[in-house]
Design a protein around this motif. Structure first.
Motif, short mmCIF file in Angstrom:
data_model
loop_
_atom_site.label_atom_id
_atom_site.label_comp_id
_atom_site.label_asym_id
_atom_site.label_seq_id
_atom_site.Cartn_x
_atom_site.Cartn_y
_atom_site.Cartn_z
N GLU A 213 0.80 -1.22 0.00
CA GLU A 213 0.00 0.00 0.00
C GLU A 213 0.83 1.27 0.00
O GLU A 213 0.43 2.26 -0.60
CB GLU A 213 -0.94 0.01 1.21
CG GLU A 213 -2.12 -0.88 0.97
CD GLU A 213 -3.21 -0.68 2.00
OE1 GLU A 213 -2.93 -0.07 3.05
OE2 GLU A 213 -4.33 -1.15 1.74
N ILE A 214 2.00 1.26 0.67
CA ILE A 214 2.73 2.52 0.68
C ILE A 214 3.36 2.77 -0.69
O ILE A 214 3.55 3.91 -1.09
CB ILE A 214 3.75 2.65 1.84
CG1 ILE A 214 4.97 1.80 1.64
CG2 ILE A 214 3.12 2.41 3.17
CD1 ILE A 214 6.08 2.19 2.62
N GLU A 216 1.83 1.83 -3.46
CA GLU A 216 0.68 2.29 -4.23
C GLU A 216 0.38 3.75 -3.92
O GLU A 216 0.09 4.55 -4.81
CB GLU A 216 -0.54 1.42 -3.92
CG GLU A 216 -0.40 0.00 -4.40
CD GLU A 216 -1.56 -0.89 -3.97
OE1 GLU A 216 -1.66 -2.00 -4.50
OE2 GLU A 216 -2.36 -0.48 -3.11
N ALA A 217 0.46 4.08 -2.64
CA ALA A 217 0.21 5.46 -2.23
C ALA A 217 1.20 6.39 -2.91
O ALA A 217 0.83 7.47 -3.39
CB ALA A 217 0.31 5.59 -0.71
N ALA A 218 2.46 5.95 -2.96
CA ALA A 218 3.48 6.80 -3.59
C ALA A 218 3.19 6.97 -5.08
O ALA A 218 3.35 8.06 -5.63
CB ALA A 218 4.86 6.18 -3.38
N ALA A 219 2.75 5.89 -5.72
CA ALA A 219 2.42 5.99 -7.15
C ALA A 219 1.29 7.00 -7.35
O ALA A 219 1.36 7.86 -8.24
CB ALA A 219 2.02 4.63 -7.69
N LEU A 220 0.27 6.92 -6.49
CA LEU A 220 -0.86 7.85 -6.62
C LEU A 220 -0.46 9.28 -6.27
O LEU A 220 -1.05 10.23 -6.74
CB LEU A 220 -2.02 7.40 -5.73
CG LEU A 220 -2.83 6.27 -6.33
CD1 LEU A 220 -3.64 5.56 -5.27
CD2 LEU A 220 -3.74 6.79 -7.43
N ASP A 221 0.58 9.41 -5.42
CA ASP A 221 1.07 10.75 -5.10
C ASP A 221 1.85 11.34 -6.26
O ASP A 221 2.35 12.47 -6.17
CB ASP A 221 1.96 10.71 -3.85
CG ASP A 221 1.13 10.68 -2.58
OD1 ASP A 221 -0.07 10.98 -2.65
OD2 ASP A 221 1.68 10.36 -1.51
N GLY A 222 2.00 10.56 -7.33
CA GLY A 222 2.64 11.08 -8.53
C GLY A 222 4.13 10.77 -8.62
O GLY A 222 4.83 11.36 -9.43
N ALA A 223 4.63 9.83 -7.79
CA ALA A 223 6.06 9.54 -7.79
C ALA A 223 6.42 8.64 -8.97
O ALA A 223 5.74 7.66 -9.25
CB ALA A 223 6.45 8.87 -6.48
N ARG A 228 9.99 6.48 -6.40
CA ARG A 228 9.41 5.50 -5.47
C ARG A 228 10.49 4.62 -4.88
O ARG A 228 10.50 4.32 -3.69
CB ARG A 228 8.38 4.61 -6.19
CG ARG A 228 7.07 5.26 -6.47
CD ARG A 228 5.95 4.24 -6.58
NE ARG A 228 6.15 3.26 -7.63
CZ ARG A 228 5.92 3.49 -8.92
NH1 ARG A 228 5.52 4.68 -9.31
NH2 ARG A 228 6.11 2.54 -9.81
N ILE A 232 10.95 5.75 -1.15
CA ILE A 232 10.02 4.89 -0.40
C ILE A 232 10.62 3.50 -0.16
O ILE A 232 10.78 3.08 0.98
CB ILE A 232 8.67 4.75 -1.16
CG1 ILE A 232 8.10 6.11 -1.48
CG2 ILE A 232 7.69 3.90 -0.35
CD1 ILE A 232 7.76 6.99 -0.30
#
Lengths: 317, 408
Positions: A213-214, A216-223, A228, A232
């Motif tokens: 999930e972290i 995925e969160a980073a991907a959605l944050d635009g990284a 990433r 991350i």
């Protein structure tokens, strides 16, 4: 085992002691508070501590004393102070060995960690064949270094498969292990080939603790993929990085088997390392005192680099 | 801001299971849409497809006018709040919130300013230098929200963001999230299994069951005219009472046979239901909301009366929650069993074994004189009757809800 055996006796007096107090009879004698579950007494560990002390540390310290003598393995010896160490520093061959050792150790550290981490990232989640591939990449680790070295010696042979394959591409055959500039690289390749699977497993274990999930969160944050990884994934596997790099550095510094099996230190000392020199001086030339000095030097180098390594990969938070 | 459109979206896994089937859903620009359903209904899968974390098997997904099926999550310009919050554990709160801005390549000063503003809006200013580990659940939740709002994305996606909080905090955060969304007017797709969250937060609600959209509407529409038994029983707490009944003709009007009782409906009560107009001995599933059972004393005399045994009275001032027993058969469908099993497997077993009559829940004013162990009479307003087809579970809908209300 010893820890659980003593517990019933330990709690016995405690229980007996509290019963009269609870009944309101004699005042309870004050006693030192003790944890409810005790894991035994320190002196139970004495035999093991003694064994480790005697076999490991006392023997090592005893051996280190010989570094300051000119003992040849038989008869009497004289104390020579730091003469052995002066000889090491004055001997260009030994300085060469030190350089080779450092080259192999850091080359090994970088190669195994970079390739091992790339393999772990590739085989962490995505590929469907990842379980099979993990096994395949780990296989060399379980083999004996000597056996692996002899196989590679065959591969590196002038009439061996490596030159055959290169010939398909029109490359001239090379004397891999007899060429002073190539031999050290050949040793490095064999060392790294065998151990990269081990590093991969350490990084896989580290990556398994990073929740999907972290990322995925980073991907959605635009990284981006690189961001990433850099900000991350890599910080999340810092403990694995510390372990893998320290282990590989130590393993690289004490390299012995591969060198002995592939080149024996040749050609003309081009692949000698501190460990092979320790062996040769001590057991082939019977210079026990001088060999002990070399071994002590190697130990100190390992100690210093390990401490530096730990400091470099420590979590700075 | 942008709309999000699911255009006949299907998700099929390699093993053949279909998590989402031909989902058609349009979340309007600035709307707060809640996707609700029991666990395993495909709501999270639908959300993850919108995020780009899950591949779409069939159909098109649009953000604004752009088809984004093949667009990487990082390029979709949407923010997501995860159930586990998914905070970066090695970063401070400030770094966590700043991360999306840094990814967007903003200047340092601007990042700082926007993080400070977001932190101020969420009451996180004091916590900016802490690590997520040192925060409470509610604070972590706020940081996750901060990371979402700081970028001012096209849309928010929220995957059960409140389910890890305790009840009190959940109520508070519910209001906070709703206020934030109102303030920023950001299109939001919110996934939850909690119908209370859905009812209190959503502009509109989409109810999903086994990957199929059951009903899409405002909270009032879902509550007042559920499309089928599943929605009827899912929305509302305590849930709607559903009993099997028979509609028969009696003289000029109609009667409802409910177990051993006859409920005489006022003339014209069923006129609004074309499907029931000529009904004679037609079995139906009858739905009654808990508040549809009223104290008979003082109620409109034309309303049908219902006799039931009072089993239990829960005093919950200013209300009384009354459990009644009636000798009518309960309606046990696959849908009701699924809902019960979602709460508690044992409850589903009980429901299956329930032999002697049905239990009804009634919500009455606290002043109503009901006593446990007695038999009491209740009045039922005809407009509060819901009819469902026993075989399909679909609602037998009145022509127009207003017309039906007029007859009451």
């Amino acid at each position: 085992m010893t820890a659980t055996m003593g517990t019933p006796q330990d709690t016995g007096p405690l229980v007996r002691g509290t019963v009269p107090a609870a009944g309101g009879g004699q005042p309870a004698r004050p006693r030192r508070s003790r944890p409810l579950i005790t894991y035994g007494r320190w002196w139970w560990a004495l035999p093991a501590i003694l064994a480790v002390l005697l076999i490991h540390y006392v023997a090592t310290a005893g051996g280190a004393l010989y570094a300051f003598t000119n003992w040849t393995g038989i008869g009497d010896f004289d104390w020579v102070g730091l003469d052995n160490f002066r000889r090491i520093l004055d001997d260009p061959a030994l300085i060469g060995s030190l350089e080779n050792t450092l080259f192999l150790a850091f080359g090994f550290l970088i190669a195994t960690n970079v390739v091992g981490l790339l393999l772990a990232l590739a085989l962490n989640r995505t590929l469907r064949t990842r379980y099979l591939l993990r096994v395949l990449f780990f296989m060399p680790v379980v083999l004996s270094p000597l056996a692996v070295s002899y196989i590679w010696k065959f591969i590196f042979d002038f009439n061996g498969p490596l030159n055959d394959v290169l010939a398909w591409f029109g490359a001239a055959p090379k004397t891999w292990l007899a060429d002073p500039t190539l031999a050290l690289w050949a040793v490095l390749v064999v060392m790294a080939w065998q151990t990269t699977g081990m590093v991969m497993v350490i990084y896989l274990a580290g990556l398994a603790t990073v929740p999907a999930e972290i990322e995925e969160a980073a991907a959605l944050d635009g990284a981006s993929t690189w961001r990433r990884f850099r900000y991350i994934t890599l910080p999340s596997i810092r403990p694995s990085l510390a372990i893998a790099s320290t282990l590989m550095l130590i393993q690289g510094l004490r390299v012995f088997d591969q060198v002995m099996a592939l080149t024996g230190g040749g050609p003309a000392g081009a692949t000698e390392t501190l460990a092979t020199q320790v062996y040769k001086e001590t057991f082939a030339l019977s210079n026990f005192g001088f060999g002990a000095a070399l071994a002590l030097l190697l130990t100190l180098i390992m100690l210093v680099f390990s401490v530096l390594q730990q400091a470099a990969t420590r979590d700075r938070s | 801001m942008a709309s999000i459109t699911f255009d006949r979206i299907t998700k099929r896994y390699p093993d053949g299971t279909q998590a989402v089937s031909e989902l058609d859903l349009a979340i309007r620009d600035g709307e707060f849409l809640v996707l609700v359903g029991p666990s395993g209904c495909g709501k999270t899968t639908a959300l993850r497809m919108a995020a780009g974390l899950e591949e779409i098997s069939e159909g098109r997904l649009l953000i604004g006018d752009r088809v984004v099926n093949e667009v990487h999550p990082s390029q979709r310009d949407i923010a997501m709040v995860f159930q586990s919050y998914a905070l970066y554990p090695h970063m401070s709160v400030r770094e966590n919130i700043a991360f999306p801005l840094q990814c967007a390549g903003l200047a340092k000063a601007e990042v700082r300013e926007r993080v400070d503003r977001a932190a101020d809006a969420l009451g996180l200013t004091e916590l900016l230098e802490r690590r997520p580990k040192a925060l409470s659940g509610g604070q972590r939740q706020r940081v996750a929200m901060g990371r979402a709002i700081v970028r001012q994305p096209q849309a928010f996606l929220m995957d059960e963001p409140l389910s890890n909080l305790d009840a009190k905090l959940r109520g508070q955060m519910r209001a906070e999230i709703r206020n934030l969304q109102r303030e920023y007017r950001t299109t939001t797709l919110y996934v939850t299994h909690d119908q209370v969250e859905a009812m209190t937060m959503g502009d509109r609600i989409a109810v999903l069951r086994k990957g199929v959209l059951q009903q899409l509407g405002t909270p009032e529409e879902l509550y007042e005219s559920p499309a089928n038994l599943f929605v009827a029983e899912f929305i509302g707490s305590p849930p709607m009472n559903v009993l099997s009944a028979t509609v028969t003709r009696a003289g000029s009007g109609s009667e409802l046979l409910l177990g051993s009782q006859r409920l005489v409906l006022p003339a014209g009560a069923l006129d609004a239901y074309p499907e029931l107009a000529g009904a004679d001995a037609t079995p139906v599933a009858l739905g009654l909301r808990p508040e549809a059972l009223r104290d008979a004393a003082g109620a409109d005399p034309s309303w049908p009366r219902l006799l039931a045994d009072v089993e239990l009275v829960e005093n919950l001032p200013p209300e009384k929650l009354v459990h009644l027993r009636l000798d009518a058969e309960p309606v046990v469908t696959e849908a009701t069993l699924e809902l019960a099993a979602d709460v508690d497997q044992a409850a589903a077993e009980d429901l299956r074994a329930l032999g002697r009559g049905s239990v009804l829940h009634a919500r009455l004013p606290g002043t109503t004189p009901v006593r446990e162990g007695t038999r009491a009479q209740f009045a039922v307003p005809p407009s509060a009757l819901h009819f469902f087809d026993l075989s399909t579970g679909q609602a037998i809908a009145p022509q127009s809800p207003r017309l039906a209300a007029a007859t009451a």
